[in-house]
Motif scaffolding. Structure first.
Motif, PDB file in Angstrom:
ATOM      1  N   PRO A  46      46.434  17.910 -22.198  1.00 26.14           N
ATOM      2  CA  PRO A  46      46.232  16.714 -23.023  1.00 26.14           C
ATOM      3  C   PRO A  46      47.386  16.433 -23.977  1.00 26.14           C
ATOM      4  N   ALA A  47      47.989  17.483 -24.540  1.00 24.52           N
ATOM      5  CA  ALA A  47      49.123  17.276 -25.453  1.00 24.52           C
ATOM      6  C   ALA A  47      50.329  16.723 -24.708  1.00 24.52           C
ATOM      7  N   LEU A  48      50.590  17.227 -23.504  1.00 21.83           N
ATOM      8  CA  LEU A  48      51.700  16.702 -22.705  1.00 21.83           C
ATOM      9  C   LEU A  48      51.467  15.231 -22.366  1.00 21.83           C
ATOM     10  N   LEU A  49      50.249  14.909 -21.956  1.00 19.24           N
ATOM     11  CA  LEU A  49      49.942  13.532 -21.564  1.00 19.24           C
ATOM     12  C   LEU A  49      49.957  12.585 -22.762  1.00 19.24           C
ATOM     13  N   GLU A  50      49.442  13.035 -23.900  1.00 19.91           N
ATOM     14  CA  GLU A  50      49.462  12.172 -25.086  1.00 19.91           C
ATOM     15  C   GLU A  50      50.893  11.924 -25.551  1.00 19.91           C
ATOM     16  N   SER A  51      51.731  12.945 -25.466  1.00 16.64           N
ATOM     17  CA  SER A  51      53.143  12.758 -25.820  1.00 16.64           C
ATOM     18  C   SER A  51      53.799  11.745 -24.889  1.00 16.64           C
ATOM     19  N   ALA A  52      53.477  11.830 -23.587  1.00 13.13           N
ATOM     20  CA  ALA A  52      54.039  10.878 -22.626  1.00 13.13           C
ATOM     21  C   ALA A  52      53.498   9.474 -22.854  1.00 13.13           C
TER      22      ALA A  52
END
Length: 250
Positions: free
Chosen positions: A103-109
């Motif tokens: 989720p952190a990777l996707l939210e950053s993207a």
């Protein structure tokens, strides 16, 4: 962003026994998943068929001949763009990645869609020491090839790619399609001005885990890749230096 449409891409070769756990770990994301079976053995292929029947979010694509991890990811990427997805979360099928960080990777993207977001591995005592040494050698070569320390890890296959930018680079120049893929595509995206950013993430080597890394063949491929990048790197140094003086994000 309303036009942020992510998909998960999982290259898989003979990881039928671990893929089920990976899919369960990804389930909270409620995202479509593309699994590319890169010519697995019969037992793993049957397990992938079973998992595809159990998981409606999973699209199963197949290679009859082994094309490598990068080749499998490219097949998934081409399918993703045909379906209108804008970003691809790459995940390994062997269970090494901590999917709680997805989720952190996707939210950053989502917030910064023009960036290649990657996990920065944090290893425990399960990591083979030879792997750590090999990774450090690649880190040094990448720092030379990019004139930068910004790529702190180029070998972790847990990242979110902007689909259009990545396909544009691959179509402009062939890249290595086996264990050399992750490093080469990151360097080439960086050369072309795509920022690379990292999120720390735990990586484990499960006991009894199955690795597709072939010591002789893949080390030769990685060495040839660094030779290609080193020879070509001076062509990209002027752009890198200009960005430094302009204080542009790189």
């Amino acid at each position: 962003m309303s036009d942020f449409r992510p998909v998960v891409i999982i290259p898989s070769r003979n990881h039928g026994l671990t893929l089920g756990g990976v899919l369960e770990g990804l389930a909270p994301l409620k995202l479509p998943v593309i699994v590319v079976d890169d010519a697995s053995d019969a037992e793993s292929a049957r397990e992938l068929d079973r998992l595809a029947a159990l998981h409606p979010e999973m699209t199963l694509l197949r290679h009859e001949v082994n094309r490598g991890k990068g080749g499998a990811f490219l097949t998934g990427l081409e399918h993703a763009v045909s379906e209108g997805y804008t970003h691809a979360l790459q995940v390994d099928s062997d269970g090494q990645h901590d999917l709680a960080d997805a989720p952190a990777l996707l939210e950053s993207a989502r917030r910064h869609p023009g960036v290649l977001w990657s996990a920065r591995p944090e290893y425990d005592e399960s990591v083979p020491k030879k792997r750590l040494i090999g990774r450090y050698v690649t880190h040094v070569w990448v720092w030379i090839e990019t004139l930068s320390f910004e790529i702190v890890d180029s070998m972790c296959g847990y990242r979110v790619y902007p689909v259009a930018d990545t396909l544009a680079v691959i179509k402009s120049r062939p890249v290595g399609l086996f264990m050399d893929f992750d490093t080469e595509i990151m360097v080439r995206l960086y050369w072309r001005g795509l920022p690379v950013r990292f999120i720390r993430s735990r990586v484990i080597y499960p006991e009894g885990g199955r690795s597709n890394f072939r010591m002789w063949e893949d080390n030769v491929r990685i060495s040839k890749m660094h030779a290609r990048l080193f020879i070509e790197s001076p062509l990209w140094w002027p752009a890198r230096i200009r960005r430094l003086f302009r204080r542009e994000p790189v």
